[in-house]
Design a protein around this motif. Structure first.
Motif, mmCIF file in Angstrom:
data_model
loop_
_atom_site.group_PDB
_atom_site.id
_atom_site.type_symbol
_atom_site.label_atom_id
_atom_site.label_comp_id
_atom_site.label_asym_id
_atom_site.label_seq_id
_atom_site.Cartn_x
_atom_site.Cartn_y
_atom_site.Cartn_z
ATOM 1 N N ALA A 17 0.833 -1.210 0.000
ATOM 2 C CA ALA A 17 0.000 0.000 0.000
ATOM 3 C C ALA A 17 0.866 1.258 0.000
ATOM 4 C CB ALA A 17 -0.923 -0.012 1.215
ATOM 5 N N ARG A 18 1.979 1.197 0.752
ATOM 6 C CA ARG A 18 2.871 2.363 0.789
ATOM 7 C C ARG A 18 3.555 2.599 -0.554
ATOM 8 N NH1 ARG A 18 3.971 0.208 6.034
ATOM 9 N NH2 ARG A 18 5.790 -0.901 5.217
ATOM 10 N N SER A 19 3.805 1.498 -1.266
ATOM 11 C CA SER A 19 4.442 1.642 -2.586
ATOM 12 C C SER A 19 3.404 1.753 -3.695
ATOM 13 C CB SER A 19 5.368 0.450 -2.848
ATOM 14 O OG SER A 19 4.646 -0.775 -2.815
ATOM 15 N N GLY A 20 2.167 2.066 -3.313
ATOM 16 C CA GLY A 20 1.087 2.170 -4.284
ATOM 17 C C GLY A 20 1.370 3.096 -5.452
ATOM 18 N N PRO A 21 1.881 4.310 -5.219
ATOM 19 C CA PRO A 21 2.144 5.215 -6.350
ATOM 20 C C PRO A 21 3.092 4.616 -7.389
ATOM 21 C CG PRO A 21 2.196 6.431 -4.289
ATOM 22 C CD PRO A 21 2.089 4.981 -3.920
ATOM 23 N N MET A 22 4.151 3.915 -6.923
ATOM 24 C CA MET A 22 5.089 3.310 -7.866
ATOM 25 C C MET A 22 4.421 2.181 -8.641
ATOM 26 S SD MET A 22 8.770 1.521 -7.075
ATOM 27 C CE MET A 22 7.994 0.272 -6.062
ATOM 28 N N ILE A 23 3.589 1.385 -7.945
ATOM 29 C CA ILE A 23 2.893 0.287 -8.622
ATOM 30 C C ILE A 23 1.909 0.836 -9.642
ATOM 31 C CG2 ILE A 23 1.316 -1.639 -8.259
ATOM 32 C CD1 ILE A 23 2.572 -2.046 -5.516
ATOM 33 N N LEU A 24 1.199 1.893 -9.274
ATOM 34 C CA LEU A 24 0.251 2.490 -10.212
ATOM 35 C C LEU A 24 0.961 3.037 -11.438
ATOM 36 C CD1 LEU A 24 -2.114 4.400 -7.732
ATOM 37 C CD2 LEU A 24 -2.593 2.282 -8.970
ATOM 38 N N SER A 25 2.140 3.606 -11.252
ATOM 39 C CA SER A 25 2.885 4.130 -12.396
ATOM 40 C C SER A 25 3.348 3.000 -13.300
ATOM 41 C CB SER A 25 4.083 4.953 -11.912
ATOM 42 O OG SER A 25 5.022 4.124 -11.238
ATOM 43 N N GLN A 26 3.720 1.840 -12.703
ATOM 44 C CA GLN A 26 4.119 0.692 -13.520
ATOM 45 C C GLN A 26 2.964 0.210 -14.388
ATOM 46 O OE1 GLN A 26 5.646 -2.407 -10.995
ATOM 47 N NE2 GLN A 26 7.554 -1.330 -10.545
ATOM 48 N N ALA A 27 1.743 0.283 -13.844
ATOM 49 C CA ALA A 27 0.577 -0.197 -14.589
ATOM 50 C C ALA A 27 -0.048 0.888 -15.452
ATOM 51 C CB ALA A 27 -0.467 -0.737 -13.613
ATOM 52 N N GLY A 28 0.448 2.119 -15.336
ATOM 53 C CA GLY A 28 -0.140 3.220 -16.092
ATOM 54 C C GLY A 28 -1.498 3.618 -15.566
ATOM 55 N N LEU A 29 -1.711 3.467 -14.253
ATOM 56 C CA LEU A 29 -2.991 3.794 -13.637
ATOM 57 C C LEU A 29 -2.848 5.056 -12.789
ATOM 58 C CD1 LEU A 29 -3.993 0.196 -12.462
ATOM 59 C CD2 LEU A 29 -4.642 1.330 -14.585
ATOM 60 N N SER A 30 -3.987 5.598 -12.383
ATOM 61 C CA SER A 30 -3.953 6.826 -11.588
ATOM 62 C C SER A 30 -4.570 6.663 -10.206
ATOM 63 C CB SER A 30 -4.678 7.957 -12.336
ATOM 64 O OG SER A 30 -6.001 7.559 -12.667
ATOM 65 N N HIS A 31 -5.391 5.637 -9.983
ATOM 66 C CA HIS A 31 -6.069 5.461 -8.704
ATOM 67 C C HIS A 31 -5.889 4.030 -8.209
ATOM 68 C CE1 HIS A 31 -8.002 9.376 -9.040
ATOM 69 N NE2 HIS A 31 -8.368 9.058 -10.292
ATOM 70 N N LEU A 32 -5.849 3.883 -6.882
ATOM 71 C CA LEU A 32 -5.653 2.567 -6.281
ATOM 72 C C LEU A 32 -6.836 1.644 -6.538
ATOM 73 C CD1 LEU A 32 -3.636 0.942 -4.575
ATOM 74 C CD2 LEU A 32 -4.813 1.752 -2.516
ATOM 75 N N TRP A 33 -8.044 2.208 -6.626
ATOM 76 C CA TRP A 33 -9.212 1.361 -6.843
ATOM 77 C C TRP A 33 -9.134 0.653 -8.202
ATOM 78 C CZ3 TRP A 33 -12.293 1.962 -11.062
ATOM 79 C CH2 TRP A 33 -12.266 3.195 -11.721
ATOM 80 N N GLN A 34 -8.424 1.268 -9.172
ATOM 81 C CA GLN A 34 -8.270 0.617 -10.469
ATOM 82 C C GLN A 34 -7.431 -0.658 -10.339
ATOM 83 O OE1 GLN A 34 -6.686 4.313 -12.293
ATOM 84 N NE2 GLN A 34 -8.280 4.045 -13.866
ATOM 85 N N LEU A 35 -6.379 -0.600 -9.478
ATOM 86 C CA LEU A 35 -5.569 -1.795 -9.241
ATOM 87 C C LEU A 35 -6.404 -2.878 -8.577
ATOM 88 C CD1 LEU A 35 -2.682 -2.968 -9.425
ATOM 89 C CD2 LEU A 35 -2.286 -2.064 -7.128
ATOM 90 N N SER A 36 -7.238 -2.494 -7.603
ATOM 91 C CA SER A 36 -8.126 -3.458 -6.946
ATOM 92 C C SER A 36 -9.110 -4.048 -7.951
ATOM 93 C CB SER A 36 -8.887 -2.776 -5.806
ATOM 94 O OG SER A 36 -7.993 -2.223 -4.854
ATOM 95 N N ALA A 37 -9.592 -3.208 -8.874
ATOM 96 C CA ALA A 37 -10.520 -3.703 -9.895
ATOM 97 C C ALA A 37 -9.834 -4.710 -10.802
ATOM 98 C CB ALA A 37 -11.068 -2.530 -10.710
ATOM 99 N N TYR A 38 -8.561 -4.473 -11.143
ATOM 100 C CA TYR A 38 -7.810 -5.429 -11.952
ATOM 101 C C TYR A 38 -7.708 -6.779 -11.228
ATOM 102 C CZ TYR A 38 -6.203 -2.291 -15.658
ATOM 103 O OH TYR A 38 -6.150 -1.459 -16.756
#
Length: 562
Positions: A313-334
């Motif tokens: 969760a703390r590294s969320g911004p880096m993970i979102l950038s790797q996936a090309g996403l902007s919000h954490l809920w999008q990662l949860s949706a994936y």
């Protein structure tokens, strides 16, 4: 100055070792606490979910940051779990339903890797295709331990559960082998289907042969030593704990599948037990030790999963950038979409494979059950310990020293799928399993009276031989010996009387056996209570107390397993 630096370095190393040991002990304590919490909760919550929550709370409350070397992590967790699966799976059920098991364990794995690999790559363009296949491969193995915990309130039909256990045994190995091929393709940037197929046959076949050879060799050496030195239960248990690691390391040394070697060693050890026949004490103690090992390893893995969640969760911004996403809920949706896609692919494959295997020669169930059975099997494909253990072995860097592409994203998605599959199964499995009927197992009830009669007759024959042999040795019969023989003979004759044919006699025999077993268990409990009273009042010493309590425990264990 040099000696001061050396002393400082040694002190730091000692501190690191102490921190590691403390971390392991705390995680074992977390496993213990989770077991009590799961039992004390007013509502039913599967143990794996409780362990994940406790792991997350542990991470938030402490400064623990578990970073294990992938190869060490794989060596510590995978061999004993696969070995135990191979050892304990019912072999008759496994080989009887080998067709549907292979369809699920091999065909479904390939189907999942191909389908999910392409789907994940399409959903997340930032993830390389080889890495997407690696994620799909590690998501293909299922976790029967988590399924059993979820289905404890509404049991899955025994035959279907055996199929799921057999699938898990083989798909653990096949999924992890596919995962390694996918990771190798990601590292090298090249992949050949023909070469991979040949390598798979070599790696899989070699792993199976190594596993069988290691288990057989250790068994033969052990038998030779037992004939010369006698049996010591603690040593036998330690040998059984070392076998999976020996098979795994031997296979890895010759570049074949240590995963399959561990599973094959477990199956071979089962058959070695049938010929070697360890003592009752060894079997009872070994069973308890392996139960503890399984509980600890599975528990630590789920605690580790929870412990990793705050860090992710703390590294969320880096993970979102790797996936090309902007919000954490999008990662949860994936993660949720991948879980639903896995369930859909599994449902489709099970629906087709059951009709090609079991239902081709058996009467087909009614239409509602024909949908509920594959639906139950689809939701029962919970991802768990093997998926987590495998995904954490992703290499940190590529061959050229650069970071492994989308590693944190892959780990986050895998953990999300584990959580989603557990949560969905918690709701869906009991609903689908309620009142469902699957193909019945071959009736064993008709064989049980015959088996009991046969072994009782063998016991009577042995008693007669022993009595005659002792009777022929003048002066060696105590006055009480004939009475003791009579009591034991009467016990076995009563067993034979219970084996009369006919429904009424069978019901009477079963009722009598249950009543006798209940009375004996009650009497044993009274004996144990009195022994503790005698010890507390210092009327007997520890040595005699331990000896008599152990005798009662062994008898109670035998009665409880009937």
């Amino acid at each position: 100055m040099r000696y001061a630096n050396a002393a400082h370095t040694n002190k730091n190393r000692t501190k690191e070792v102490m921190q590691t040991i403390t971390m392991v002990l705390v995680m074992l304590l977390a496993v213990v606490v989770s077991a009590f919490v799961a039992r004390l909760l007013p509502f039913k919550l599967p143990l794996p979910l409780v362990q994940i929550v406790i792991g997350a709370l542990l991470s938030l409350a402490t400064d623990f940051d578990v970073v294990l070397d992938p190869h060490i992590f794989f060596l510590l967790f995978i061999p004993p779990l696969l070995f135990l699966d191979g050892w304990r799976i019912p072999k008759g059920a496994f080989f009887r339903d080998l067709g549907p098991i292979v369809m699920l364990a091999l065909g479904l794995v390939v189907f999942t890797v191909l389908g999910m690999g392409l789907l994940i790559s399409w959903m997340i363009p930032a993830m390389p295709l080889a890495v997407a296949f690696a994620l799909a491969a590690i998501l293909s193995p299922t976790d029967p331990v988590a399924v059993s915990a979820i289905a404890s309130g509404s049991p899955i039909p025994p035959r279907l559960m055996h199929i799921l256990e057999g699938e898990s045994l083989l798909n653990d190995a096949s999924g992890l082998v596919c995962f390694r091929f996918a990771v190798a393709a990601a590292l090298t940037g090249s992949f050949s289907a023909t070469e991979a197929s040949l390598d798979f046959v070599r790696v899989a076949g070699g792993g199976i042969l190594i596993g069988v050879a290691v288990a057989w060799g250790i068994t033969q050496i052990n038998k030779l030593l037992l004939r010369r030195a006698g049996e010591e239960p603690g040593i036998q248990i330690l040998i059984s704990l070392l076998v999976p690691f020996a098979a795994y390391l031997a296979a890895e040394e010759v570049a074949v599948s240590g995963i399959l070697a561990a599973a094959a060693a477990g199956i071979s050890s089962h058959y070695a037990d049938l010929s070697g026949r360890a003592s009752a004490t060894t079997r009872i103690q070994r069973h308890v030790v392996w139960d503890t090992v399984q509980l600890a390893l599975n528990g630590i893995i789920f605690v580790l999963l929870g412990e990793q969640l705050p860090r992710i969760a703390r590294s969320g911004p880096m993970i979102l950038s790797q996936a090309g996403l902007s919000h954490l809920w999008q990662l949860s949706a994936y993660a949720l979409l991948i879980t639903l896609a896995l369930i859909a692919l599994r449902f489709l494959w099970v629906w087709v494979s059951l009709r090609l295997t079991l239902f081709r020669k058996q009467p087909q169930p009614e239409s509602s059950a024909s949908l509920r059975i594959p639906l139950l099997t689809a939701f029962a494909g919970v991802r768990g310990a093997i998926t987590l253990a495998g995904i954490l072995t992703l290499p940190l860097t590529m061959s050229d020293g650069s970071a492994f592409p989308a590693r944190d994203l892959v780990i986050a998605l895998a953990m999300g799928v584990i959580l989603c599959s557990l949560l969905l199964a918690t709701v869906a499995v009991p609903m689908c399993a309620r009142g469902i009927e699957f193909l019945p197992q071959p009736a064993q009830a008709r064989k049980e009276p015959l088996a009991r009669s046969t072994i009782a007759q063998a016991a009577l024959s042995r008693l007669e031989q022993v009595y005659k042999k002792t009777d022929s040795e003048a002066g060696k019969i105590a006055q009480e010996y004939p009475e003791a023989v009579t009591q034991v003979v009467n016990l076995y004759r009563r067993r034979l009387a219970y084996g009369e044919s006919g429904d009424v006699a069978d019901r009477h025999a079963e009722a009598m056996a249950q009543a006798e077993r209940g009375l004996r268990l009650e009497a044993l409990q009274a004996e144990r209570d009195e022994l503790y009273r005698l010890r507390i009042s210092h009327q007997i010493d520890d040595t005699l107390h331990r000896k008599l309590v152990r005798e009662i425990d062994l008898i109670e264990s035998a009665l409880s397993d009937i």
